[in-house]
Design a protein around this motif. Structure first.
Motif, PDB file in Angstrom:
ATOM      1  N   ALA A  60      49.322   7.744 -16.819  1.00 16.76           N
ATOM      2  CA  ALA A  60      48.557   6.496 -16.824  1.00 16.76           C
ATOM      3  C   ALA A  60      49.346   5.327 -16.262  1.00 16.76           C
ATOM      4  CB  ALA A  60      48.098   6.170 -18.244  1.00 16.76           C
ATOM      5  N   ASN A  63      49.117   1.933 -18.029  1.00 20.50           N
ATOM      6  CA  ASN A  63      47.862   1.185 -17.987  1.00 20.50           C
ATOM      7  C   ASN A  63      46.884   1.799 -18.987  1.00 20.50           C
ATOM      8  OD1 ASN A  63      45.094   0.487 -17.175  1.00 20.50           O
ATOM      9  ND2 ASN A  63      46.094  -0.522 -15.457  1.00 20.50           N
ATOM     10  N   THR A  66      43.651   3.105 -17.542  1.00 20.31           N
ATOM     11  CA  THR A  66      43.835   4.385 -16.858  1.00 20.31           C
ATOM     12  C   THR A  66      43.975   5.520 -17.863  1.00 20.31           C
ATOM     13  OG1 THR A  66      44.964   3.224 -15.065  1.00 20.31           O
ATOM     14  CG2 THR A  66      45.249   5.599 -15.154  1.00 20.31           C
ATOM     15  N   GLN A  69      40.544   6.502 -18.916  1.00 27.90           N
ATOM     16  CA  GLN A  69      39.861   7.280 -17.871  1.00 27.90           C
ATOM     17  C   GLN A  69      40.402   8.715 -17.822  1.00 27.90           C
ATOM     18  OE1 GLN A  69      40.408   5.042 -14.263  1.00 27.90           O
ATOM     19  NE2 GLN A  69      39.004   3.425 -14.862  1.00 27.90           N
TER      20      GLN A  69
END
Length: 319
Positions: A60, A63, A66, A69
């Protein structure tokens, strides 16, 4: 024999078809030596045990969006096991797992998480929720702080550098605050919410503290070199909570070997891949502490390593 619905038959066909190598999807929050060592130790354990694994490793890059996701993507990958390295990734994976339909749910194994309860991953360490278990790197904070006091001597103000958005750091910092009253020193805090802010946060402590302590904070550790630069330039000793940071230049750490932490996590993964339910495995803790000292950087930051601690050190870096 009762016929199975078409979608159920297809599901079992795919399961059989994919039999062979186990598939593991990994959500690592950020690349830095400690978390990289966790993944290496994890993979080495399974390799040594002869477990054939196909990995899907995601990062990630510190983040949180992220990480979320990635967690959602991992659910769709239908791996045999989901692995989350570090607290933010574990939180993202738990949220994705809780929202997933029943047929998509997979066991989740978290690791390098300091306080699984405070992070909202489990309510009871001995009885984790369905599909979830893990290995915690909860630091024996008092033992660590005692080492810093013995090393640096006469610390009146200890700087605490961390990301206030990381649950693992907040838990450790809360423990240090309590210890400050007990052990007779003050704390001065500086926070950075992203790696770009770490250097300025470290500089803000110069002249205000006698030494700096960094918990197992992914944001700060990712930008550790900028903190070390401040320490060397200002003769300000920088102590870390993990031994991998000592190799990079922190003065010392009474911490965990994160390769061994990953190795221990691999043993839990083996149990799950062999059919044991994750929720039947209590959250585990790493017990083995090691003292690592960077004598070279200690001198650069104005401290001579105490002889008694050098005798106890499992590793001393002198160049």
């Amino acid at each position: 024999m009762k016929k199975l619905p078409v979608f159920v038959s297809l599901f079992f066909f795919l399961q059989v078809f994919s039999a062979g190598a186990a598939t593991i999807s990994v959500n690592q929050f950020v690349e830095h030596p400690a978390l990289d060592a966790v993944l290496k130790g994890f993979q080495d354990y399974l390799k040594e045990k002869g477990v054939d694994v196909d990995y899907k490793v995601h990062n990630a890059q510190a983040n949180m969006g992220t990480a979320t996701q990635i967690a959602q993507q991992m659910i769709g990958e239908k791996a045999d096991l989901l692995v989350a390295i570090a607290t933010p990734s574990a939180q993202a994976c738990v949220q994705a797992l809780n929202k997933a339909p029943a047929a998509m749910k997979r066991p989740l194994l978290f690791t390098a998480v300091t306080d699984p309860v405070a992070a909202g991953l489990v309510k009871d360490l001995n009885h984790p929720p369905a599909f979830i278990t893990g290995v915690s790197d909860l630091l024996p904070v008092e033992q660590h702080i005692q080492m810093i006091l013995e090393y640096a001597g006469n610390i009146k103000r200890l700087g605490l550098l961390y990301n206030a958005g990381e649950a693992n750091s907040k838990s450790t910092i809360a423990s240090v605050r309590k210890l400050a009253k007990k052990l007779g020193f003050e704390t001065v805090e500086a926070t950075a919410s992203k790696t770009a802010d770490v250097y300025q946060a470290a500089k803000s402590l110069v002249g205000r503290v006698d030494a700096v302590f960094i918990p197992t904070d992914n944001t700060i550790i990712s930008a550790l070199e900028s903190v070390l630069k401040v320490g060397v330039q200002n003769k300000l000793p920088i102590f870390a909570a993990d031994v991998d940071s000592v190799k990079r230049g922190a003065v010392a750490a009474m911490g965990f070997d994160y390769y061994k932490h990953g190795y221990q996590t691999g043993a839990v993964a083996e149990r799950i891949l062999n059919g044991e339910k994750a929720e039947n495995i209590p959250v585990a803790f790493q017990k083995e502490l090691q003292l690592h000292i960077n004598a070279a950087y200690s001198e650069k930051m104005g401290l001579t390593p105490p002889a008694e601690l050098l005798k106890k050190a499992a590793k001393v870096y002198d160049k």
